[in-house]
Design a protein around this motif. Structure first.
Motif, PDB file in Angstrom:
ATOM      1  N   ASP A 105       1.260   6.803   1.497  1.00 53.02           N
ATOM      2  CA  ASP A 105       2.101   7.793   2.180  1.00 53.02           C
ATOM      3  C   ASP A 105       2.022   9.134   1.463  1.00 53.02           C
ATOM      4  O   ASP A 105       1.862  10.176   2.098  1.00 53.02           O
ATOM      5  CB  ASP A 105       3.568   7.333   2.223  1.00 53.02           C
ATOM      6  N   ALA A 106       2.121   9.115   0.137  1.00 56.26           N
ATOM      7  CA  ALA A 106       2.053  10.353  -0.651  1.00 56.26           C
ATOM      8  C   ALA A 106       0.641  10.948  -0.615  1.00 56.26           C
ATOM      9  O   ALA A 106       0.478  12.159  -0.466  1.00 56.26           O
ATOM     10  CB  ALA A 106       2.482  10.103  -2.086  1.00 56.26           C
ATOM     11  N   ALA A 107      -0.369  10.095  -0.731  1.00 52.05           N
ATOM     12  CA  ALA A 107      -1.748  10.583  -0.713  1.00 52.05           C
ATOM     13  C   ALA A 107      -2.082  11.261   0.611  1.00 52.05           C
ATOM     14  O   ALA A 107      -2.857  12.222   0.649  1.00 52.05           O
ATOM     15  CB  ALA A 107      -2.720   9.425  -0.969  1.00 52.05           C
ATOM     16  N   LEU A 108      -1.465  10.784   1.682  1.00 48.78           N
ATOM     17  CA  LEU A 108      -1.684  11.367   3.012  1.00 48.78           C
ATOM     18  C   LEU A 108      -0.665  12.463   3.327  1.00 48.78           C
ATOM     19  O   LEU A 108      -0.661  13.002   4.429  1.00 48.78           O
ATOM     20  CB  LEU A 108      -1.623  10.269   4.074  1.00 48.78           C
ATOM     21  N   LEU A 152       0.813  -1.218   0.000  1.00 47.13           N
ATOM     22  CA  LEU A 152       0.000   0.000   0.000  1.00 47.13           C
ATOM     23  C   LEU A 152       0.847   1.269   0.000  1.00 47.13           C
ATOM     24  O   LEU A 152       0.340   2.348  -0.308  1.00 47.13           O
ATOM     25  CB  LEU A 152      -0.925   0.021   1.215  1.00 47.13           C
ATOM     26  N   GLY A 153       2.117   1.131   0.367  1.00 49.45           N
ATOM     27  CA  GLY A 153       2.952   2.320   0.515  1.00 49.45           C
ATOM     28  C   GLY A 153       2.469   3.154   1.684  1.00 49.45           C
ATOM     29  O   GLY A 153       2.397   4.369   1.620  1.00 49.45           O
ATOM     30  N   LEU A 154       2.144   2.500   2.766  1.00 48.78           N
ATOM     31  CA  LEU A 154       1.627   3.150   3.967  1.00 48.78           C
ATOM     32  C   LEU A 154       2.573   2.856   5.125  1.00 48.78           C
ATOM     33  O   LEU A 154       2.806   1.695   5.446  1.00 48.78           O
ATOM     34  CB  LEU A 154       0.229   2.633   4.290  1.00 48.78           C
ATOM     35  N   GLY A 155       3.113   3.902   5.732  1.00 49.56           N
ATOM     36  CA  GLY A 155       4.082   3.676   6.806  1.00 49.56           C
ATOM     37  C   GLY A 155       5.294   2.930   6.271  1.00 49.56           C
ATOM     38  O   GLY A 155       5.796   2.013   6.916  1.00 49.56           O
ATOM     39  N   THR A 156       5.718   3.317   5.100  1.00 46.38           N
ATOM     40  CA  THR A 156       6.767   2.581   4.381  1.00 46.38           C
ATOM     41  C   THR A 156       8.038   2.358   5.200  1.00 46.38           C
ATOM     42  O   THR A 156       8.568   1.244   5.188  1.00 46.38           O
ATOM     43  CB  THR A 156       7.073   3.261   3.037  1.00 46.38           C
ATOM     44  N   PRO A 157       8.543   3.341   5.946  1.00 47.21           N
ATOM     45  CA  PRO A 157       9.746   3.056   6.744  1.00 47.21           C
ATOM     46  C   PRO A 157       9.519   1.937   7.764  1.00 47.21           C
ATOM     47  O   PRO A 157      10.389   1.095   7.970  1.00 47.21           O
ATOM     48  CB  PRO A 157      10.052   4.383   7.428  1.00 47.21           C
ATOM     49  N   LEU A 158       8.336   1.910   8.375  1.00 41.52           N
ATOM     50  CA  LEU A 158       8.029   0.845   9.332  1.00 41.52           C
ATOM     51  C   LEU A 158       7.900  -0.493   8.614  1.00 41.52           C
ATOM     52  O   LEU A 158       8.455  -1.506   9.062  1.00 41.52           O
ATOM     53  CB  LEU A 158       6.752   1.165  10.103  1.00 41.52           C
ATOM     54  N   GLY A 159       7.174  -0.525   7.508  1.00 38.26           N
ATOM     55  CA  GLY A 159       7.038  -1.763   6.736  1.00 38.26           C
ATOM     56  C   GLY A 159       8.387  -2.275   6.268  1.00 38.26           C
ATOM     57  O   GLY A 159       8.664  -3.478   6.314  1.00 38.26           O
TER      58      GLY A 159
END
Length: 180
Positions: free
Chosen positions: A130-133, A70-77
């Motif tokens: 991440d970009a959308a948010l 999803l590219g959400l919280g990418t550093p954590l993922g």
């Protein structure tokens, strides 16, 4: 734009591979061992008790797969994926006494760990949640990208340390070189 396509492809590929790894352990999908055999495999890798360690690894793989795809919280993922795959790489290499995949070593999970860590330095790209948010790490650039990437890599190494130490301690004496 081509960077964003590349990052999307990388995220989706790593996400799919991690999803497949997790469901191999949890449900026996993708020709996997399923939970009972996965637990036994983890025991042979020095990850004792095998059942909770296999469940933990699968949970981490699923979480990282979702976040990265999803590219959400990418550093954590990226940190979760890198840490989990680093443990797998060291455990397989230690057991095999050789790092090459063809000999049962951990070359493949090591590549996945490094690819995941690289995403922590680059960010997910503009085609991501991440970009959308408008999260600050979506498109990493400059010194901030270095700090975010290094932080994620450090988190991965810290999280992987205890299982790696357990693996090395479980290694039989005279087993051979661990990084062959």
């Amino acid at each position: 734009m081509s960077l964003d396509v590349g990052l999307l492809l990388l995220r989706v590929l790593i996400g799919f591979v991690l999803f497949a790894h997790a469901t191999q352990k949890l449900a026996g999908w993708f020709s996997g061992p399923g939970p009972k055999k996965a637990a036994a495999i983890f025991e042979t890798l020095g990850q004792v008790p095998g059942r909770p360690m296999a469940l933990l690894a699968a949970t981490c793989e699923l979480a990282a797969a979702i976040l990265l795809t999803l590219g959400l919280g990418t550093p954590l993922g990226a940190a979760i994926a890198a840490g989990t795959m680093l443990v797998a790489a060291v455990a397989m290499t230690t057991k095999a006494g050789n790092s090459w995949n063809s000999s049962g070593g951990g070359e493949y999970p090591l590549v996945l760990a490094v690819l995941a860590a690289a995403l922590a330095f680059t960010g997910a790209g503009t085609w991501s949640l991440d970009a959308a948010l408008a999260l600050p790490w979506a498109v990493a650039d400059g010194p901030g990208a270095l700090v975010i990437g290094a932080g994620a890599a450090a988190l991965a190494a810290l999280a992987a340390a205890a299982p790696i130490i357990r693996t090395i301690k479980a290694r039989p004496i005279g087993h051979g070189r661990a990084l062959g």
